[in-house]
Design a protein around this motif. Structure first.
Motif, short mmCIF file in Angstrom:
data_model
loop_
_atom_site.label_atom_id
_atom_site.label_comp_id
_atom_site.label_asym_id
_atom_site.label_seq_id
_atom_site.Cartn_x
_atom_site.Cartn_y
_atom_site.Cartn_z
N GLN A 10 -20.73 -21.89 23.87
CA GLN A 10 -21.04 -20.99 23.86
C GLN A 10 -20.68 -20.24 22.70
O GLN A 10 -19.36 -20.32 22.24
CB GLN A 10 -20.21 -21.04 25.30
N LYS A 32 -24.20 -13.68 21.34
CA LYS A 32 -23.87 -13.86 21.94
C LYS A 32 -25.07 -15.56 22.53
O LYS A 32 -25.79 -15.03 22.73
CB LYS A 32 -23.65 -13.32 23.75
N LEU A 33 -24.43 -16.89 22.41
CA LEU A 33 -25.44 -17.21 22.79
C LEU A 33 -25.09 -18.62 23.24
O LEU A 33 -23.59 -19.13 23.40
CB LEU A 33 -25.60 -18.29 21.63
N TYR A 34 -25.88 -19.15 24.28
CA TYR A 34 -25.34 -20.47 25.34
C TYR A 34 -26.51 -21.45 25.22
O TYR A 34 -27.23 -20.92 25.61
CB TYR A 34 -25.01 -19.55 26.41
N TYR A 35 -26.00 -22.82 25.16
CA TYR A 35 -26.70 -23.52 25.36
C TYR A 35 -26.21 -25.42 25.54
O TYR A 35 -25.25 -25.32 25.27
CB TYR A 35 -27.74 -23.94 23.65
N ARG A 87 -37.08 -12.85 23.09
CA ARG A 87 -36.15 -13.93 23.79
C ARG A 87 -36.13 -14.07 24.59
O ARG A 87 -35.99 -13.14 25.59
CB ARG A 87 -34.31 -12.84 22.85
N ILE A 90 -31.30 -23.31 26.30
CA ILE A 90 -30.49 -22.20 25.95
C ILE A 90 -30.75 -20.82 27.37
O ILE A 90 -32.22 -20.28 27.24
CB ILE A 90 -31.76 -22.13 24.21
N GLY A 150 -30.92 -17.29 28.52
CA GLY A 150 -30.84 -15.78 28.15
C GLY A 150 -31.55 -15.02 29.18
O GLY A 150 -31.15 -15.42 30.73
N SER A 152 -25.78 -14.72 27.61
CA SER A 152 -26.61 -15.20 26.28
C SER A 152 -27.88 -14.47 26.11
O SER A 152 -28.53 -14.34 27.14
CB SER A 152 -26.92 -17.18 26.61
N SER A 153 -28.09 -14.58 24.68
CA SER A 153 -29.39 -13.55 24.50
C SER A 153 -30.79 -13.95 24.73
O SER A 153 -31.75 -13.91 24.76
CB SER A 153 -29.14 -13.23 22.90
N VAL A 199 -33.19 -16.60 23.06
CA VAL A 199 -34.18 -17.28 21.43
C VAL A 199 -35.71 -16.70 21.61
O VAL A 199 -36.19 -17.09 22.51
CB VAL A 199 -33.77 -18.42 20.94
N GLU A 238 -36.06 -18.68 16.85
CA GLU A 238 -34.88 -19.35 16.61
C GLU A 238 -34.49 -20.58 17.21
O GLU A 238 -33.11 -21.41 16.85
CB GLU A 238 -33.95 -17.97 16.85
#
Length: 486
Positions: free
Chosen positions: A110, A189-192, A403, A421, A423, A428-429, A431, A435
């Motif tokens: 994250q 912000k990103l969560y994967y 995204r 991923i 979103g 999380s936005s 991708v 991306e």
């Protein structure tokens, strides 16, 4: 003369055990020390969770708590450092959660602070072909349907996300997700989640909701029912059936889409990527009939194949027969597949007798798939030979360039990799496909294929859903890709 060394450690343990048995005071001291150690671990866990929560990393905090609740002992790093080494005053910008089991490893990342979504809320769908249907529904609800420049459709407004999600559930064909009109953000912000699999130790098999084609179910149910050690969502689908080429145990289950990429896995665990275009048929050595329909009754003059448990005696056709181990049999029970035909195809099928030999013919644009027990068509391919490739493979610009939550399957130097991923939510936005490709390259992938995404994107590990599906809860799916010890 050679001397003998006594095993001092076992003797010491035995002596200590005797002391405990004969000394209640010593036993109490040892029990007290053990209790303090457990309390210390619990206190440490509580400190970490509170630290993550206060820093805005609620998704990572919930994951750590869930994995510990499932009996795992995940390793957590903050800003690339062990949890205990990060000074209390230093801001957290990146959290990694690592866990391993035989033949597999999980890494969840994250990045950035959590955001707060605010209404009004909307449903957003890529099914622009259903715009008229959505517009009629919206008018009846006192709302509006708007065609956006990128080709997607937005329906709303809704006062709450729960109201929007209820509308999405009532209209599953829209394949819509809830989006907020405003967000308060603390930065990118990103969560994967990255799942690495050693296919020499782990078997990859789809798990269907009931008998094939019988409906859809939450992936957590499919995982629990099959006792899979991990599970990821698969390719595209409509209703309860896959869209595009799907081959399971050598039997075709879906109508191929020409030009779409696919992944194939052999019995020994070798993984291939290539064009999933294919044609299928049956042959008795004298003639060959093309298979035109899959797990649905045949159209006029066509031949349809039904996978094992998908066949229902109520399906109407002029003639039907079942095949087991390449031999025509008199009942569908236990068959590898059942064939239904009408028109000219029925005439050819009618010439066969019980006990005759019948071969399933498979022809792939990518020949390596002919040796694969599992083939799943997704699309598009986004990484080849460690480079981003920009292909549409028939997918709309809104799917490729906006995204979204994503699910990828690929390979690195060690083996098979799944990447999910998040979103369309606060942490999380999502991708774009480019991306997603860049993220796959950062994770060391040599090749990567896009699978079904959006609200379908989900990964389960040790019975725990490690991401947060964008619908706010699990989306029922016709199947999940299950991972099982060999």
């Amino acid at each position: 003369m050679t001397g003998y060394k006594w095993p001092l450690r076992p003797l010491f343990i035995t002596f200590l055990a005797l002391m405990v048995l004969t000394s209640p005071a010593l036993a109490e001291d040892l029990a007290s020390d053990a209790a303090h150690q457990v309390q210390g671990q619990e206190a440490s866990s509580g400190v970490l969770e509170e630290r993550l929560k206060s820093a805005g990393f609620g998704a990572a905090m919930r994951l750590v708590a869930s994995l510990r609740g499932a009996g795992a002992d995940p390793q957590v790093t903050l800003n690339g450092q062990a949890e205990a080494n990060l000074p209390q005053g230093e801001a957290i910008s990146r959290v990694e959660v690592l866990d391993r089991m035989e033949g597999m490893s999980l890494k969840v990342v994250q990045v950035g602070r959590q955001t707060t979504a605010r209404g009004p809320f909307f449903l957003q769908s890529d099914r622009s072909d259903l715009f008229a249907t959505m517009a009629l529904w919206a008018m009846g609800q006192g709302k509006a349907a708007t065609a956006l420049p990128d080709g997607s459709v937005q329906v709303g407004p809704f006062e709450t996300s729960e109201e929007a999600l209820r509308a999405s559930e009532e209209n599953p064909d829209w394949n819509a997700s809830c989006v907020a009109s405003q967000e308060e953000s603390g930065g990118p912000k990103l969560y994967y989640a990255v799942l690495r699999v050693d296919t020499s130790k782990v078997q990859v098999d789809p798990v269907f909701a009931g008998s094939y084609g019988m409906g859809r179910a939450p992936m957590s149910f499919l995982s629990q029912m099959s006792k899979a050690v991990a599970m990821v969502n698969g390719g595209y689908y409509y209703s309860a059936y896959p869209i595009g080429t799907m081959v399971h145990r050598g039997i075709p289950l879906g109508r191929p889409i020409m030009g779409r990429s696919a992944v194939g896995i052999t019995q020994d665990g070798s993984v291939f990527f290539g064009d999933g275009s294919a044609s299928f048929g049956i042959s008795n050595g004298e003639w060959t009939l093309p298979i035109g329909d899959f797990n649905v009754p045949p159209k006029n003059g066509n031949l349809s194949i039904f996978y094992g448990g998908a066949y229902r005696p109520g399906n109407q056709a002029l003639i039907s027969l079942s095949v087991k181990d390449g031999i025509v049999q008199d009942a569908p029970q236990g068959a590898d597949f059942t064939l239904l035909a009408n028109g000219r195809a029925a005439e050819a099928l009618g010439s066969l007798n019980i006990g005759d030999t019948l071969q399933l013919v498979r022809r792939f644009a990518f020949p390596a798939f002919e040796g694969c027990r599992l083939v799943i068509q997704g699309g598009p391919m986004i990484v080849e030979n460690r480079r981003y490739v920009n292909r549409s493979e028939g997918l709309s610009r809104s799917i490729r360039e906006r995204r979204h939550p994503r699910t990828l399957v690929g390979i690195d130097e060690q083996g098979l990799v799944f990447l999910v991923i998040d979103g369309r939510n606060g942490h999380s936005s999502g991708v774009t496909l480019e991306e997603a490709a860049n993220l796959a390259l950062e994770e060391g992938l040599v090749a990567a294929l896009n699978l079904d995404g959006g609200g379908s994107s989900q990964m389960i590990w040790r019975g725990v859903t490690v991401n947060v599906p964008s619908d706010g809860k699990e989306r029922p799916l016709p199947y999940g890709i299950g991972l099982f010890p060999r």
